[in-house]
Design a protein around this motif. Sequence first.
Motif, PDB file in Angstrom:
ATOM      1  N   TYR A 160      60.642  13.652  36.171  1.00  0.00           N
ATOM      2  CA  TYR A 160      62.065  14.011  36.179  1.00  0.00           C
ATOM      3  C   TYR A 160      62.899  12.860  36.725  1.00  0.00           C
ATOM      4  CZ  TYR A 160      60.263  18.634  35.228  1.00  0.00           C
ATOM      5  OH  TYR A 160      59.609  19.690  34.644  1.00  0.00           O
ATOM      6  N   LYS A 161      63.897  12.471  35.929  1.00  0.00           N
ATOM      7  CA  LYS A 161      64.743  11.342  36.311  1.00  0.00           C
ATOM      8  C   LYS A 161      66.212  11.723  36.148  1.00  0.00           C
ATOM      9  CE  LYS A 161      61.505   7.690  34.884  1.00  0.00           C
ATOM     10  NZ  LYS A 161      61.362   6.444  34.082  1.00  0.00           N
ATOM     11  N   ARG A 162      67.052  11.030  36.892  1.00  0.00           N
ATOM     12  CA  ARG A 162      68.479  11.248  36.746  1.00  0.00           C
ATOM     13  C   ARG A 162      68.956  10.642  35.432  1.00  0.00           C
ATOM     14  NH1 ARG A 162      69.959  13.905  40.936  1.00  0.00           N
ATOM     15  NH2 ARG A 162      68.954  13.602  42.958  1.00  0.00           N
ATOM     16  N   ARG A 163      70.041  11.188  34.926  1.00  0.00           N
ATOM     17  CA  ARG A 163      70.547  10.766  33.615  1.00  0.00           C
ATOM     18  C   ARG A 163      70.722   9.253  33.543  1.00  0.00           C
ATOM     19  NH1 ARG A 163      75.502  13.485  30.256  1.00  0.00           N
ATOM     20  NH2 ARG A 163      75.839  11.818  28.760  1.00  0.00           N
ATOM     21  N   LYS A 164      71.279   8.668  34.588  1.00  0.00           N
ATOM     22  CA  LYS A 164      71.511   7.225  34.587  1.00  0.00           C
ATOM     23  C   LYS A 164      70.192   6.461  34.506  1.00  0.00           C
ATOM     24  CE  LYS A 164      74.495   3.878  34.731  1.00  0.00           C
ATOM     25  NZ  LYS A 164      75.494   3.710  33.632  1.00  0.00           N
ATOM     26  N   GLU A 165      69.167   6.959  35.195  1.00  0.00           N
ATOM     27  CA  GLU A 165      67.858   6.304  35.151  1.00  0.00           C
ATOM     28  C   GLU A 165      67.287   6.316  33.735  1.00  0.00           C
ATOM     29  OE1 GLU A 165      65.112   6.954  38.773  1.00  0.00           O
ATOM     30  OE2 GLU A 165      66.281   8.803  38.620  1.00  0.00           O
ATOM     31  N   ILE A 166      67.445   7.447  33.052  1.00  0.00           N
ATOM     32  CA  ILE A 166      66.934   7.548  31.682  1.00  0.00           C
ATOM     33  C   ILE A 166      67.673   6.572  30.771  1.00  0.00           C
ATOM     34  CG2 ILE A 166      66.671   9.060  29.683  1.00  0.00           C
ATOM     35  CD1 ILE A 166      66.421  11.411  31.621  1.00  0.00           C
ATOM     36  N   GLU A 167      68.993   6.535  30.914  1.00  0.00           N
ATOM     37  CA  GLU A 167      69.789   5.637  30.079  1.00  0.00           C
ATOM     38  C   GLU A 167      69.434   4.181  30.334  1.00  0.00           C
ATOM     39  OE1 GLU A 167      73.673   6.929  31.186  1.00  0.00           O
ATOM     40  OE2 GLU A 167      73.772   8.482  29.615  1.00  0.00           O
ATOM     41  N   MET A 168      69.229   3.821  31.592  1.00  0.00           N
ATOM     42  CA  MET A 168      68.863   2.439  31.925  1.00  0.00           C
ATOM     43  C   MET A 168      67.480   2.097  31.392  1.00  0.00           C
ATOM     44  SD  MET A 168      70.363   2.055  35.817  1.00  0.00           S
ATOM     45  CE  MET A 168      69.654   0.420  35.997  1.00  0.00           C
ATOM     46  N   SER A 169      66.548   3.058  31.456  1.00  0.00           N
ATOM     47  CA  SER A 169      65.201   2.822  30.945  1.00  0.00           C
ATOM     48  C   SER A 169      65.221   2.565  29.443  1.00  0.00           C
ATOM     49  CB  SER A 169      64.299   4.020  31.242  1.00  0.00           C
ATOM     50  OG  SER A 169      64.129   4.194  32.623  1.00  0.00           O
ATOM     51  N   ILE A 170      66.068   3.319  28.743  1.00  0.00           N
ATOM     52  CA  ILE A 170      66.194   3.138  27.296  1.00  0.00           C
ATOM     53  C   ILE A 170      66.742   1.747  26.986  1.00  0.00           C
ATOM     54  CG2 ILE A 170      67.412   3.906  25.228  1.00  0.00           C
ATOM     55  CD1 ILE A 170      67.305   6.746  26.382  1.00  0.00           C
ATOM     56  N   GLU A 171      67.762   1.354  27.724  1.00  0.00           N
ATOM     57  CA  GLU A 171      68.389   0.054  27.489  1.00  0.00           C
ATOM     58  C   GLU A 171      67.424  -1.099  27.734  1.00  0.00           C
ATOM     59  OE1 GLU A 171      71.791   0.026  29.996  1.00  0.00           O
ATOM     60  OE2 GLU A 171      72.879   1.547  28.842  1.00  0.00           O
ATOM     61  N   LYS A 172      66.505  -0.915  28.688  1.00  0.00           N
ATOM     62  CA  LYS A 172      65.563  -1.986  29.034  1.00  0.00           C
ATOM     63  C   LYS A 172      64.294  -1.950  28.185  1.00  0.00           C
ATOM     64  CE  LYS A 172      67.064  -2.323  33.860  1.00  0.00           C
ATOM     65  NZ  LYS A 172      66.657  -2.144  35.285  1.00  0.00           N
ATOM     66  N   SER A 173      64.136  -0.900  27.400  1.00  0.00           N
ATOM     67  CA  SER A 173      62.917  -0.771  26.601  1.00  0.00           C
ATOM     68  C   SER A 173      62.850  -1.853  25.538  1.00  0.00           C
ATOM     69  CB  SER A 173      62.861   0.603  25.922  1.00  0.00           C
ATOM     70  OG  SER A 173      62.738   1.613  26.883  1.00  0.00           O
ATOM     71  N   HIS A 174      61.647  -2.315  25.277  1.00  0.00           N
ATOM     72  CA  HIS A 174      61.423  -3.297  24.219  1.00  0.00           C
ATOM     73  C   HIS A 174      60.915  -2.546  23.000  1.00  0.00           C
ATOM     74  CE1 HIS A 174      60.257  -6.881  22.083  1.00  0.00           C
ATOM     75  NE2 HIS A 174      60.703  -7.647  23.068  1.00  0.00           N
ATOM     76  N   ALA A 175      61.704  -2.563  21.934  1.00  0.00           N
ATOM     77  CA  ALA A 175      61.396  -1.768  20.745  1.00  0.00           C
ATOM     78  C   ALA A 175      60.009  -2.054  20.191  1.00  0.00           C
ATOM     79  CB  ALA A 175      62.448  -2.027  19.671  1.00  0.00           C
TER      80      ALA A 175
END
Length: 261
Positions: A136-151
Motif C-alpha cells: 500500500y502506497k500513497r497516491r503520490k508515491e504511485i505516481e512517482m514510481s510510474i514516472e521513474k519506471s523504465h518501459a
Amino acid sequence: MPLSSSNTQENIIGNIDLETPIYRIFSRQRFLELIKSKKNTLVKPSMWDDPFENAFLQCTAIMDDGQEVSLEDLRGKWYGQCWTTEKETDAMWRIYSQNKDGVRVKTTVKKIFHPLWYTYINTHGKSSCFMGKVEYKRRKEIEMSIEKSHAQNIILGKTSMAETLLIKRKEFDHEKEVRILFQDIIHKGASKIHQYDIDLNDTLDEITADPRATLEEVEMLGEFINLLGIKAPFNQSDLYSFQPKKIKFAPDGQQLPIKHI
C-alpha cells in the motif's frame, strides 16, 4: 509433486508464507457458482473498481528512441483474484456483502495457489502464475514510481509485471490483501475471466455465512453445502450477535457492585 517454498519462491511475492490463512467474501450467487462448478474464477484487473488498480500497465510506454508503445496487449493477458489475511471486520462484510448474503471462505496461500501453479507450469511457464501480498502506497508515491519506471524493463520482463499488480493506494490498507495472479500467454486474454479447477475439499478450510443472514437462509445454505459433499466446517459469523444480560441494581443509598445474574 508437493508445493514447496523451494520450487515457487520466485513466484511468491512479498513477506507471506505458503501456510498463511487467507479469506475471501463471495456473494451467495458467486459462492454457489464456485461450489457447483468446482472452478475458481479470476477476472481481469480492469474489472476492479479502483482506477489506480493496474496503474502501470494502463500507461503508454516511451522507449529510449522516443517511440510510444501501448501496454494494452500486456495488460489484457493478466487475471487476478483478491484475498485477505484479515479474518473478519465490519467494513469487509459491508463492502463485499452489500446484500447481506455473503459467504466467507477460508483457505491458505498454498491451497489456492497449488492448483493454478501445477495446471499451467508446463504449458505457460513460471512467469504465468504468482501469489503476492499487496503493498500500500500513497497516491503520490504511485505516481512517482510510474514516472521513474523504465518501459523496457517491464516489456522485456526485467521488472515483474506481477509486482505492478500488487500496488494499491494507502486508503485501502485495512483490506490487507493477498492476490493470486495469472498471465495467459497462450490465449492472450481472449476472455474476461479465467477459471481453473480446484478440489473443494482440499481447498476450503471453513465456510462462514454473513452475520446478518437470517436463520432460514443459513440453514438452507448449510443443507446445500452438505448435499454437494463439501466437508469444510460451516457456521455463521457471530460478529453482530449480542445477548442482553440481566443486571442487579443496588437499593437507594447503597453502593453495591453491579453483577451479571
